[in-house]
Design a protein around this motif. Structure first.
Motif, PDB file in Angstrom:
ATOM      1  N   PHE A 190       7.896 -11.365 -38.698  1.00  0.00           N
ATOM      2  CA  PHE A 190       9.092 -11.529 -37.886  1.00  0.00           C
ATOM      3  C   PHE A 190       9.392 -10.301 -37.031  1.00  0.00           C
ATOM      4  O   PHE A 190      10.180 -10.379 -36.098  1.00  0.00           O
ATOM      5  CB  PHE A 190      10.315 -11.805 -38.784  1.00  0.00           C
ATOM      6  N   GLY A 191       8.775  -9.172 -37.379  1.00  0.00           N
ATOM      7  CA  GLY A 191       9.122  -7.941 -36.688  1.00  0.00           C
ATOM      8  C   GLY A 191      10.560  -7.578 -37.009  1.00  0.00           C
ATOM      9  O   GLY A 191      11.094  -7.924 -38.066  1.00  0.00           O
ATOM     10  N   ARG A 192      11.210  -6.881 -36.091  1.00  0.00           N
ATOM     11  CA  ARG A 192      12.629  -6.572 -36.275  1.00  0.00           C
ATOM     12  C   ARG A 192      13.456  -7.751 -35.767  1.00  0.00           C
ATOM     13  O   ARG A 192      13.374  -8.103 -34.594  1.00  0.00           O
ATOM     14  CB  ARG A 192      13.005  -5.287 -35.536  1.00  0.00           C
ATOM     15  N   LEU A 193      14.211  -8.347 -36.651  1.00  0.00           N
ATOM     16  CA  LEU A 193      14.983  -9.529 -36.275  1.00  0.00           C
ATOM     17  C   LEU A 193      15.981  -9.162 -35.179  1.00  0.00           C
ATOM     18  O   LEU A 193      16.750  -8.207 -35.324  1.00  0.00           O
ATOM     19  CB  LEU A 193      15.724 -10.088 -37.487  1.00  0.00           C
ATOM     20  N   PRO A 194      15.995  -9.903 -34.080  1.00  0.00           N
ATOM     21  CA  PRO A 194      16.916  -9.576 -32.983  1.00  0.00           C
ATOM     22  C   PRO A 194      18.366  -9.872 -33.303  1.00  0.00           C
ATOM     23  O   PRO A 194      19.269  -9.195 -32.818  1.00  0.00           O
ATOM     24  CB  PRO A 194      16.411 -10.457 -31.834  1.00  0.00           C
ATOM     25  N   VAL A 195      18.609 -10.899 -34.127  1.00  0.00           N
ATOM     26  CA  VAL A 195      19.965 -11.306 -34.496  1.00  0.00           C
ATOM     27  C   VAL A 195      19.923 -11.839 -35.917  1.00  0.00           C
ATOM     28  O   VAL A 195      18.863 -11.958 -36.529  1.00  0.00           O
ATOM     29  CB  VAL A 195      20.506 -12.419 -33.551  1.00  0.00           C
ATOM     30  N   GLU A 243      11.067  -3.797 -44.441  1.00  0.00           N
ATOM     31  CA  GLU A 243      10.869  -2.375 -44.180  1.00  0.00           C
ATOM     32  C   GLU A 243       9.699  -1.812 -44.984  1.00  0.00           C
ATOM     33  O   GLU A 243       9.737  -0.690 -45.492  1.00  0.00           O
ATOM     34  CB  GLU A 243      12.151  -1.588 -44.487  1.00  0.00           C
ATOM     35  N   GLY A 244       8.643  -2.632 -45.104  1.00  0.00           N
ATOM     36  CA  GLY A 244       7.423  -2.189 -45.771  1.00  0.00           C
ATOM     37  C   GLY A 244       7.449  -2.269 -47.279  1.00  0.00           C
ATOM     38  O   GLY A 244       6.459  -1.909 -47.933  1.00  0.00           O
ATOM     39  N   ARG A 245       8.526  -2.778 -47.892  1.00  0.00           N
ATOM     40  CA  ARG A 245       8.629  -2.865 -49.343  1.00  0.00           C
ATOM     41  C   ARG A 245       8.804  -4.316 -49.776  1.00  0.00           C
ATOM     42  O   ARG A 245       9.522  -5.087 -49.126  1.00  0.00           O
ATOM     43  CB  ARG A 245       9.813  -2.032 -49.857  1.00  0.00           C
ATOM     44  N   VAL A 246       8.177  -4.671 -50.882  1.00  0.00           N
ATOM     45  CA  VAL A 246       8.322  -6.030 -51.414  1.00  0.00           C
ATOM     46  C   VAL A 246       9.713  -6.178 -52.004  1.00  0.00           C
ATOM     47  O   VAL A 246      10.095  -5.460 -52.935  1.00  0.00           O
ATOM     48  CB  VAL A 246       7.261  -6.329 -52.484  1.00  0.00           C
ATOM     49  N   ARG A 247      10.451  -7.107 -51.465  1.00  0.00           N
ATOM     50  CA  ARG A 247      11.802  -7.349 -51.979  1.00  0.00           C
ATOM     51  C   ARG A 247      11.816  -8.480 -52.984  1.00  0.00           C
ATOM     52  O   ARG A 247      12.576  -8.453 -53.959  1.00  0.00           O
ATOM     53  CB  ARG A 247      12.745  -7.685 -50.826  1.00  0.00           C
ATOM     54  N   ARG A 248      10.987  -9.489 -52.738  1.00  0.00           N
ATOM     55  CA  ARG A 248      10.991 -10.644 -53.621  1.00  0.00           C
ATOM     56  C   ARG A 248       9.606 -11.251 -53.645  1.00  0.00           C
ATOM     57  O   ARG A 248       8.967 -11.428 -52.604  1.00  0.00           O
ATOM     58  CB  ARG A 248      11.999 -11.695 -53.149  1.00  0.00           C
ATOM     59  N   ASP A 249       9.104 -11.572 -54.839  1.00  0.00           N
ATOM     60  CA  ASP A 249       7.799 -12.212 -55.003  1.00  0.00           C
ATOM     61  C   ASP A 249       7.991 -13.315 -56.042  1.00  0.00           C
ATOM     62  O   ASP A 249       7.912 -13.086 -57.241  1.00  0.00           O
ATOM     63  CB  ASP A 249       6.760 -11.193 -55.454  1.00  0.00           C
ATOM     64  N   ALA A 250       8.258 -14.536 -55.565  1.00  0.00           N
ATOM     65  CA  ALA A 250       8.573 -15.642 -56.469  1.00  0.00           C
ATOM     66  C   ALA A 250       8.480 -16.954 -55.701  1.00  0.00           C
ATOM     67  O   ALA A 250       8.466 -16.958 -54.471  1.00  0.00           O
ATOM     68  CB  ALA A 250       9.972 -15.472 -57.050  1.00  0.00           C
ATOM     69  N   PRO A 251       8.403 -18.084 -56.417  1.00  0.00           N
ATOM     70  CA  PRO A 251       8.390 -19.381 -55.721  1.00  0.00           C
ATOM     71  C   PRO A 251       9.716 -19.641 -55.005  1.00  0.00           C
ATOM     72  O   PRO A 251      10.741 -19.032 -55.311  1.00  0.00           O
ATOM     73  CB  PRO A 251       8.179 -20.382 -56.868  1.00  0.00           C
ATOM     74  N   PRO A 276      20.030  -8.546 -38.739  1.00  0.00           N
ATOM     75  CA  PRO A 276      19.576  -7.956 -37.482  1.00  0.00           C
ATOM     76  C   PRO A 276      18.994  -6.566 -37.712  1.00  0.00           C
ATOM     77  O   PRO A 276      19.474  -5.816 -38.553  1.00  0.00           O
ATOM     78  CB  PRO A 276      20.860  -7.881 -36.646  1.00  0.00           C
ATOM     79  N   GLU A 277      17.924  -6.255 -36.968  1.00  0.00           N
ATOM     80  CA  GLU A 277      17.251  -4.960 -36.981  1.00  0.00           C
ATOM     81  C   GLU A 277      16.362  -4.749 -38.197  1.00  0.00           C
ATOM     82  O   GLU A 277      15.677  -3.729 -38.289  1.00  0.00           O
ATOM     83  CB  GLU A 277      18.244  -3.797 -36.882  1.00  0.00           C
ATOM     84  N   CYS A 278      16.356  -5.685 -39.148  1.00  0.00           N
ATOM     85  CA  CYS A 278      15.522  -5.524 -40.338  1.00  0.00           C
ATOM     86  C   CYS A 278      14.102  -5.995 -40.037  1.00  0.00           C
ATOM     87  O   CYS A 278      13.892  -7.072 -39.489  1.00  0.00           O
ATOM     88  CB  CYS A 278      16.099  -6.320 -41.503  1.00  0.00           C
ATOM     89  N   ASN A 279      13.116  -5.168 -40.399  1.00  0.00           N
ATOM     90  CA  ASN A 279      11.714  -5.520 -40.184  1.00  0.00           C
ATOM     91  C   ASN A 279      11.246  -6.408 -41.334  1.00  0.00           C
ATOM     92  O   ASN A 279      11.257  -5.981 -42.497  1.00  0.00           O
ATOM     93  CB  ASN A 279      10.873  -4.245 -40.115  1.00  0.00           C
ATOM     94  N   VAL A 280      10.823  -7.625 -41.025  1.00  0.00           N
ATOM     95  CA  VAL A 280      10.544  -8.628 -42.051  1.00  0.00           C
ATOM     96  C   VAL A 280       9.137  -9.207 -41.897  1.00  0.00           C
ATOM     97  O   VAL A 280       8.713  -9.568 -40.793  1.00  0.00           O
ATOM     98  CB  VAL A 280      11.566  -9.784 -41.982  1.00  0.00           C
TER      99      VAL A 280
END
Length: 317
Positions: free
Chosen positions: A63-68, A86-94, A105-109
């Motif tokens: 997604f890159g940096r979310l515009p909104v 931001e380069g870190r695994v936040r969630r790994d689950a079904p 917004p602005e978060c790199n995903v």
């Protein structure tokens, strides 16, 4: 929206550091790697765009940096779903069908998804600052609503059914009417702001009311020309309310949403023309505000129980 970004005349999000503006639908295509169906594209007016992606197998979504603020709704089961922010695994689950995510917004995903089924649908909703500001005004706030950061851990039947309805409209190749799309945009934003605001409401809130005189002014405007291209924003302006607040107040005052009320008025006008004139049904459909004879026929049968042609025969004996 990124720092320093502005909204252009076409509603696209632009950044002084970027060579060209980023349109929400274009962003969805870059993320998914395939052409998107613009289920709703009210970016330049209401501030909402909705895109749908056909999922056919494992896929890496950058997604890159979310515009909104961006809401992603999965309409299929995902066996493994890795959310990287931001380069870190936040969630790994079904992820189960119908669950959704609110991206900030602005978060790199980046998302690495392995679907449980062979195919499915992913619906992306892009919410502009103007739309979130309107939702905030409907709740008594002075600025845009900031949505909570949620990562596919929440079940929301309203969002799931809304996404499914958009997919059905896309599959049937019968796009939503402009009025219905606008109403849906404001309703979704208000729903999100009420359920998932990042901050609690700062002050007591009184539900908006459509008083008698204002109600009559709005109804008179609709009834003066049911076939006219009517916008929620114009009706709300007459009532002195924000569009989101107007939708809620109008439904409490009349028992119907603005879109349903307009359809009822158009059907009443069509019934009169069918009973009192010999005009072709296709002509009556268009002059009553319906986009086509087939759209008119489907709406008429759903409301009256018979086709327009049969209704005419029955009224004329």
């Amino acid at each position: 929206m990124q720092p320093g970004a502005v909204s252009g005349d076409n509603g696209a999000v632009s950044d002084p550091a970027s060579p060209m503006p980023l349109d929400p639908i274009q962003h969805a295509e870059l993320v998914t790697g395939c052409t998107q169906s613009a289920l709703i594209n009210l970016w330049s007016s209401a501030g909402l765009a909705a895109a749908i992606s056909e999922v056919t197998g494992p896929h890496l979504y950058d997604f890159g940096r979310l515009p909104v603020a961006t809401v992603a709704i999965t309409l299929y089961d995902v066996r493994r779903h890795v959310l990287i922010e931001e380069g870190r695994v936040r969630r790994d689950a079904p992820v189960r069908c119908g669950r959704f995510r609110i991206g900030q917004p602005e978060c790199n995903v980046v998302v690495d998804a392995v679907p449980e089924t062979r195919s499915g649908k992913l619906v992306l909703l892009y919410l502009g600052e103007g739309l979130l500001k309107d939702a905030g005004a409907a709740r008594g706030a002075s600025g845009p609503v900031e949505l909570a950061d949620l990562a596919w851990d929440t079940e929301d039947p309203f969002l799931a059914s809304t996404a499914s309805r958009l997919v059905e409209a896309s599959d049937s190749r019968r796009p939503l009417s402009a009025l219905l799309a606008e109403q849906l945009a404001y309703t979704v934003a208000l729903h999100l702001s009420e359920r998932y605001a990042a901050l609690p409401q700062a002050r007591p809130f009184r539900e908006p009311v459509l008083e008698g005189r204002m109600r009559e002014r709005v109804i008179d405007l609709i009834q003066s020309d049911p076939a006219a291209a009517i916008r929620i924003a114009d009706l709300a302006d007459v009532a002195g309310l924000s569009p989101s607040a107007f939708i809620r107040a109008f439904k409490r005052a009349t028992g119907l949403t603005p879109h349903r009320f307009v359809i009822e008025q158009r059907l009443q006008a069509a019934r009169r023309l069918l009973a009192e004139t010999g005009r072709p049904i296709a002509d009556i459909a268009l002059s009553s505000g319906f986009s086509s004879q087939s759209h008119f026929g489907a709406a008429f049968r759903a409301a009256v129980g018979v086709s327009p042609a049969r209704y005419r025969r029955l009224r004329r004996g």
